[in-house]
Design a protein around this motif. Structure first.
Motif, mmCIF file in Angstrom:
data_model
loop_
_atom_site.group_PDB
_atom_site.id
_atom_site.type_symbol
_atom_site.label_atom_id
_atom_site.label_comp_id
_atom_site.label_asym_id
_atom_site.label_seq_id
_atom_site.Cartn_x
_atom_site.Cartn_y
_atom_site.Cartn_z
ATOM 1 N N THR A 7 1.400 -0.048 2.599
ATOM 2 C CA THR A 7 0.404 -0.354 1.572
ATOM 3 C C THR A 7 -0.828 0.501 1.793
ATOM 4 O O THR A 7 -1.228 0.748 2.938
ATOM 5 C CB THR A 7 -0.016 -1.847 1.623
ATOM 6 N N PRO A 8 -1.429 0.997 0.718
ATOM 7 C CA PRO A 8 -0.996 0.864 -0.677
ATOM 8 C C PRO A 8 0.072 1.892 -1.024
ATOM 9 O O PRO A 8 0.272 2.850 -0.289
ATOM 10 C CB PRO A 8 -2.290 1.146 -1.445
ATOM 11 N N LYS A 9 0.732 1.723 -2.137
ATOM 12 C CA LYS A 9 1.709 2.704 -2.624
ATOM 13 C C LYS A 9 1.008 3.897 -3.261
ATOM 14 O O LYS A 9 1.500 5.016 -3.214
ATOM 15 C CB LYS A 9 2.650 2.080 -3.637
ATOM 16 N N TYR A 10 -0.099 3.639 -3.894
ATOM 17 C CA TYR A 10 -0.875 4.694 -4.541
ATOM 18 C C TYR A 10 -2.333 4.551 -4.133
ATOM 19 O O TYR A 10 -2.857 3.444 -4.054
ATOM 20 C CB TYR A 10 -0.769 4.615 -6.073
ATOM 21 N N LEU A 11 -2.968 5.683 -3.909
ATOM 22 C CA LEU A 11 -4.359 5.681 -3.483
ATOM 23 C C LEU A 11 -5.037 6.911 -4.078
ATOM 24 O O LEU A 11 -4.624 8.034 -3.795
ATOM 25 C CB LEU A 11 -4.415 5.714 -1.959
ATOM 26 N N VAL A 12 -6.038 6.689 -4.904
ATOM 27 C CA VAL A 12 -6.809 7.787 -5.496
ATOM 28 C C VAL A 12 -8.238 7.632 -5.013
ATOM 29 O O VAL A 12 -8.834 6.569 -5.142
ATOM 30 C CB VAL A 12 -6.768 7.741 -7.039
ATOM 31 N N THR A 13 -8.794 8.711 -4.463
ATOM 32 C CA THR A 13 -10.114 8.605 -3.865
ATOM 33 C C THR A 13 -10.852 9.938 -3.956
ATOM 34 O O THR A 13 -10.257 10.963 -4.294
ATOM 35 C CB THR A 13 -9.989 8.153 -2.398
ATOM 36 N N ASP A 18 -13.319 7.785 3.454
ATOM 37 C CA ASP A 18 -12.417 7.381 4.533
ATOM 38 C C ASP A 18 -11.448 6.356 3.967
ATOM 39 O O ASP A 18 -11.867 5.432 3.257
ATOM 40 C CB ASP A 18 -13.196 6.730 5.684
ATOM 41 N N LYS A 19 -10.161 6.504 4.288
ATOM 42 C CA LYS A 19 -9.164 5.564 3.783
ATOM 43 C C LYS A 19 -8.127 5.267 4.854
ATOM 44 O O LYS A 19 -7.925 6.056 5.779
ATOM 45 C CB LYS A 19 -8.452 6.130 2.545
ATOM 46 N N SER A 20 -7.439 4.134 4.678
ATOM 47 C CA SER A 20 -6.375 3.741 5.596
ATOM 48 C C SER A 20 -5.107 3.398 4.841
ATOM 49 O O SER A 20 -5.159 2.904 3.712
ATOM 50 C CB SER A 20 -6.790 2.515 6.405
ATOM 51 N N ILE A 21 -3.981 3.678 5.477
ATOM 52 C CA ILE A 21 -2.678 3.275 4.973
ATOM 53 C C ILE A 21 -2.038 2.421 6.062
ATOM 54 O O ILE A 21 -2.066 2.794 7.245
ATOM 55 C CB ILE A 21 -1.766 4.483 4.681
ATOM 56 N N LYS A 22 -1.461 1.292 5.634
ATOM 57 C CA LYS A 22 -0.872 0.383 6.623
ATOM 58 C C LYS A 22 0.642 0.411 6.544
ATOM 59 O O LYS A 22 1.211 0.645 5.478
ATOM 60 C CB LYS A 22 -1.384 -1.039 6.387
ATOM 61 N N CYS A 23 1.268 0.158 7.671
ATOM 62 C CA CYS A 23 2.733 0.146 7.727
ATOM 63 C C CYS A 23 3.197 -0.973 8.644
ATOM 64 O O CYS A 23 2.641 -1.161 9.731
ATOM 65 C CB CYS A 23 3.269 1.485 8.208
ATOM 66 N N GLU A 24 4.234 -1.651 8.200
ATOM 67 C CA GLU A 24 4.819 -2.727 8.994
ATOM 68 C C GLU A 24 6.333 -2.632 8.906
ATOM 69 O O GLU A 24 6.879 -2.350 7.832
ATOM 70 C CB GLU A 24 4.353 -4.079 8.457
ATOM 71 N N GLN A 25 7.011 -2.874 10.016
ATOM 72 C CA GLN A 25 8.478 -2.919 9.984
ATOM 73 C C GLN A 25 8.952 -4.228 10.599
ATOM 74 O O GLN A 25 8.400 -4.700 11.588
ATOM 75 C CB GLN A 25 9.083 -1.694 10.694
ATOM 76 N N ASN A 26 9.999 -4.785 9.992
ATOM 77 C CA ASN A 26 10.555 -6.049 10.480
ATOM 78 C C ASN A 26 11.964 -5.859 11.023
ATOM 79 O O ASN A 26 12.782 -6.787 11.020
ATOM 80 C CB ASN A 26 10.520 -7.105 9.372
ATOM 81 N N LEU A 27 12.253 -4.647 11.490
ATOM 82 C CA LEU A 27 13.587 -4.321 12.003
ATOM 83 C C LEU A 27 13.685 -4.509 13.512
ATOM 84 O O LEU A 27 14.767 -4.308 14.077
ATOM 85 C CB LEU A 27 13.922 -2.868 11.643
#
Lengths: 115, 113
Positions: A7-13, A18-27
């Motif tokens: 998240t996010p899938k799309y980011l316009v800035t 400064d921006k962040s992208i987050k990632c999570e895995q449940n594997l």
């Protein structure tokens, strides 16, 4: 139930933000990655973490800072965004036990557009 | 320096025929090779792989061939189906270290019904 989610899938800035992208895995994987796909569609590794420890750090500007609070999460923070940072950023994960087969599980990608 | 190259950005094939996607690599240390498939707005998904000790690996309609002397691999899809239309990435790695997978630029396959 999404295995690797970003998240996010799309980011316009704007440039300079400064921006962040987050990632999570449940594997239950030990290793996570950030890949960048630029306008030429070249998919290139940026970073990799194994159990919260940085193990791969490619030649990436230090405006990019990954953070892994635990082995299920790997976030990407980008300071002072530039036009050339516009790309699709993919998070991925893999098992580290067993043979090293290169099988990565990717998220859907986060498209960053810097204006 | 692009160590994995896919020189054909696109390929169109009729449904039912064979699709052949090609890939070349320059690093002779690579000992494991993979193909990934990517649909629009999705991440790449693993398709098939081959170790450098083999020259062929088959999984259903998909076969990967490896020619180490030529540093060349190919993916054959037969018969091709419209659902195979996607971007295919060739990838390679040194299996002895961490999984630093190096990707090619992809070939967009269109299977025409």
């Amino acid at each position: 139930d999404t295995a690797v989610s970003q998240t996010p899938k799309y980011l316009v800035t704007q440039m300079g933000n400064d921006k962040s992208i987050k990632c999570e895995q449940n594997l239950g994987h030990d290793t996570m990655y950030w890949y960048k796909q630029d306008s030429k569609k070249f998919l290139k590794i940026m970073f990799s973490y194994n159990n919260k420890e940085l193990i791969i750090n490619e030649t990436v500007p230090n405006r990019f800072s990954p953070k892994s609070p635990d082995k299920a999460h790997l976030n990407l923070h980008i300071n002072s965004l530039e036009l050339g940072d516009s790309a699709v950023y993919f998070c991925a994960s893999s098992r580290t036990s067993g043979p090293n087969t290169g099988e990565l599980f990717f998220g859907e990608g986060s498209r960053l557009t810097v204006l | 320096d692009q160590q994995v190259k896919q020189n054909s950005p696109s390929l169109s094939v009729q449904e039912g025929r064979i699709s052949i996607l090609n890939c070349d690599y320059t690093n002779s240390m690579f000992d494991y090779f993979l193909w990934y498939k990517k649909y629009p707005a999705e991440g790449p998904t693993f398709l098939i792989s081959i170790s450098s000790i083999k020259d062929k690996n088959e999984d259903g309609r998909f076969t990967v061939f490896l020619n180490k002397s030529a540093k060349h691999l190919s993916l054959h899809i037969v018969p091709s189906q419209p659902g195979d239309s996607a971007v295919y990435f060739c990838a390679a790695l040194l299996s002895g270290g961490y999984q630093k997978v190096t990707f090619g630029t992809g070939t967009k396959l269109q299977v025409i019904p």
